[in-house]
Design an enzyme around this catalytic site. Structure first.
Site, short mmCIF file in Angstrom:
data_model
loop_
_atom_site.label_atom_id
_atom_site.label_comp_id
_atom_site.label_asym_id
_atom_site.label_seq_id
_atom_site.Cartn_x
_atom_site.Cartn_y
_atom_site.Cartn_z
N GLY A 290 48.56 47.11 53.66
CA GLY A 290 49.86 47.75 53.52
C GLY A 290 50.13 48.25 52.12
N GLY A 291 49.27 47.93 51.16
CA GLY A 291 49.44 48.43 49.80
C GLY A 291 49.04 49.89 49.69
N SER A 315 52.45 40.96 53.74
CA SER A 315 53.78 41.52 53.94
C SER A 315 53.95 42.03 55.37
CB SER A 315 54.03 42.67 52.96
OG SER A 315 55.19 43.41 53.31
N ALA A 363 41.05 44.66 49.45
CA ALA A 363 41.91 45.38 48.51
C ALA A 363 43.17 44.60 48.18
CB ALA A 363 42.30 46.75 49.08
N SER A 407 37.76 46.10 42.75
CA SER A 407 38.01 45.49 41.45
C SER A 407 38.72 46.49 40.53
CB SER A 407 36.70 44.99 40.83
OG SER A 407 36.96 44.24 39.66
N LYS A 410 40.19 46.70 34.37
CA LYS A 410 40.79 45.65 33.53
C LYS A 410 39.97 44.36 33.56
CE LYS A 410 45.44 47.51 34.01
NZ LYS A 410 44.97 48.79 34.59
N VAL A 454 52.89 53.89 36.59
CA VAL A 454 53.91 54.32 35.64
C VAL A 454 54.58 55.62 36.08
CG1 VAL A 454 52.33 55.69 34.21
CG2 VAL A 454 54.33 54.63 33.16
N ARG A 538 53.44 45.75 26.14
CA ARG A 538 53.94 44.63 26.94
C ARG A 538 52.92 43.49 26.94
NH1 ARG A 538 54.92 47.74 32.44
NH2 ARG A 538 52.84 48.47 31.83
#
Length: 632
Positions: A290-291, A315, A363, A407, A410, A454, A538
């Site tokens: 669902g992402g 979800s 995922a 993956s 990061k 972003v 951040r």
């Protein structure tokens, strides 16, 4: 045999039968004028009794009444010609079989289908011209004036379609091809080259321009977008060439120009035959379905017609949404929606035993760097690393053929908890070979339009009138479109043979501040009135991301956008310690999580200011053997 299903079709049928009678009598009149008397006149009436029902049957048999006259096309003309010629050929055959005592000259049989086609096709064409003039000519003075950039096939079709719209009024086309300039295409004049866009917008009061260049490269699209921004005109675009040829979107699906339209990316070349053989008629499972990435992945997989598609996500709302979307787009595809947590070993085992997937795309993960850095570090390890272990172990036990881990860049020399947990997930997959399951790891960077990106944040800030917040003036990231990322993910999964890390070619890094300024321009807002404010990095955030660790070597693959990373060997003991720790009945604090991650992943370097709690010696040695079989 098709039937006449409504009054409009019946009237068309009556018209065509009358046209056949008119054509037959007209040809006799042309052949024998002025001597159409006596026996010739009797032969005409006698044969007409047979011609009309014979021709009526051919009209119905060839499907002349499935469409509307208003949309008469070349296909309708082909059917008319076929019906007329077939009728002319059958007439003498029927006369011989029924022994009709009448003389039919050869010239009548030759001229009859010609006249019949002229009458039938002419009637339809005249009706279509009258109908379109009656419906659309008053609209020429209505609708918002727009310019169409591009006078090729896409621009011509778009102008023709928009002529029927009450919302738009195309005032002109623009194209750099000097041959087309000054010509009239689809009743719209090609005003001049693209660089004259500001001039024509000012002259006609145009506030929107539609870029109808689906196959143009990013340089051309960026140039047009900048011209629109400079002229204070909103830039719209038609779907990409790939979306048009695949049938996913129609040409008239007009949308705003987005940043990924301006990316300098070549189209992805897929091994569709290989993917079809790999995924077709097989059970495929996607976690995190669902992402944003998982949902697009399921859409791409669905095109290859798997036997069944298992949609696994924690979800409920997300599972419902993607299931509904796929059911609408792929009505014949069997879907298995599963609401569950990959950390729930009993559920995962049961689902894999029941569905028996051949391929798993993992995922599902927590991906938001600042959110996972503080307060939620323990959950990041549990979900990203331990959840991967639970699913991978179950895949081995269920003899899944291939397990593809999604993956992140990061995970390379990680400085944040999220990146470190993704590196741990990679280590899990590298430590669990055997039993026939191939583990393929795919790394890539940021994706336009994905959850937590972003880009939506910038769009909200611009809509409010600013300011647009960027953490650092020099921060850069690698970006690719959602469609490109998922297509390459499929290609990597196909090519991977197990035990390797495949790295997607992310192109050149992009400065985030440049993205922000481009979005301000594309929105049509005044760049001088919307400020860009720098807020500072951040927690856990890097200035730049690395597609590969410095100690890793790479080698090429047959696909130009995929490379194999020769990663350092995974630490089996570290993975075992992680599993034991995550299965303990307690939650750890952020400082302890960072300390353990540092112990397990030597290249992990927590960002400055991130607290790290020293670990007792015993805590570093609580490794647990990794079971490769289903636990009882």
């Amino acid at each position: 045999m098709p039937t006449l299903i409504n009054a409009r079709s019946f009237l068309a049928f009556v018209h065509d039968v009358c046209a056949a009678g008119l054509a037959w009598t007209a040809v006799y009149w042309l052949r024998f004028y002025p001597d159409l008397l006596g026996p010739f006149l009797d032969d005409m009436w006698q044969t007409l009794v047979y011609v009309l029902p014979l021709q009526a049957v051919t009209f119905i048999a060839l499907g002349l009444y499935r469409g509307l006259w208003r949309f008469a096309s070349l296909a309708d003309l082909q059917r008319i010609v076929a019906a007329a010629v077939l009728g002319a050929l059958l007439v003498p055959v029927v006369f011989v079989m029924l022994r009709v005592q009448a003389i039919v000259p050869r010239s009548v049989l030759v001229l009859y289908p010609v006249v019949l086609v002229f009458v039938m096709a002419g009637s339809r064409f005249a009706y279509r011209v009258w109908k379109e003039h009656r419906l659309y000519s008053p609209l020429e003075a209505l609708g918002e004036p727009v310019l169409v950039v591009g006078a090729g096939l896409a621009g011509a079709r778009l102008a023709q379609d928009l002529a029927r719209s009450r919302e738009w009024r195309v005032v002109g086309l623009l194209d750099d091809d000097t041959v087309k300039q000054g010509r009239v295409i689809a009743r719209v004049r090609v005003l001049g080259p693209i660089d004259e866009l500001p001039r024509w917008c000012a002259k006609y009061g145009v506030r929107k321009a539609i870029i109808a260049l689906p196959s143009a490269n990013h340089v051309v699209r960026r140039r047009v977008a900048e011209l629109c921004a400079g002229a204070g005109v909103e830039a719209l675009t038609v779907p990409s060439y790939e979306d048009l040829i695949s049938g996913r979107l129609a040409l008239t699906t007009i949308r705003n120009v987005e940043l990924d339209d301006l990316l300098g990316r070549d189209p992805v070349v897929l091994d569709n035959a290989g993917l079809g053989e790999w995924l077709g008629n097989r059970v495929v499972m996607v976690t995190g379905a669902g992402g944003s990435i998982g949902a697009e992945l399921t859409r791409q997989i669905a095109r290859f017609r798997p036997a069944r598609l298992v949609l696994f996500d924690i979800s409920e709302a997300a599972v419902y949404e993607i299931r509904t979307a796929l059911a609408d787009a792929f009505a014949q595809l069997p879907l298995v929606p599963v609401v569950g947590d990959v950390k729930h070993a009993a559920l995962v085992d049961e689902v894999l035993a029941r569905e028996a997937p051949s391929v798993i795309f993992h995922a599902g993960a927590y991906k938001h760097v600042p959110l996972m850095e503080e307060t939620n570090a323990w959950q990041a390890v549990r979900n990203n690393a331990y959840g991967t272990y639970v699913l991978a172990r179950a895949a081995v036990a269920a003899r899944v053929e291939k397990f593809v881990l999604v993956s992140s860049d990061k995970a390379v020399n990680p400085t944040n908890v999220m990146g470190a947990t993704k590196r741990l997930a990679e280590m899990v997959c590298l430590c669990l070979p055997g039993a026939g399951t191939q583990f393929v790891i795919v790394r890539f960077g940021n994706v336009f339009g994905s959850a937590g990106s972003v880009i939506p944040r910038f769009a909200e800030q611009i809509a409010r009138g600013g300011p647009v917040t960027v953490t650092h003036p020099e921060i850069t990231r690698y970006f690719m479109s959602l469609s490109e990322a998922t297509q390459l993910l499929l290609q990597a999964g196909l090519q991977g043979r197990g035990g390797e890390i495949l790295v997607l070619d992310m192109g050149e890094p992009v400065r985030i501040v440049d993205l922000a300024r481009d979005m301000i321009k594309l929105s049509g807002a005044d760049p001088t009135r919307i400020a860009v404010v720098f807020t500072g990095l951040r927690p856990g955030e890097k200035l730049y991301e690395e597609p590969l660790a410095t100690e890793e070597a790479t080698k090429a693959t047959p696909h130009p956008k995929l490379r194999i990373a020769q990663a350092r060997a995974a630490d089996l003991d570290a993975v075992g310690q992680m599993v034991t720790w995550c299965e303990s009945d307690r939650a750890a604090g952020d400082a302890e999580v960072r300390a353990r991650l540092k112990t397990w992943i030597p290249e992990y370097a927590p960002s400055a200011g991130a607290p790290v709690k020293p670990l007792p010696v015993a805590a570093k040695e609580d490794a647990k053997p990794l079971p490769l079989r289903r636990r009882k």
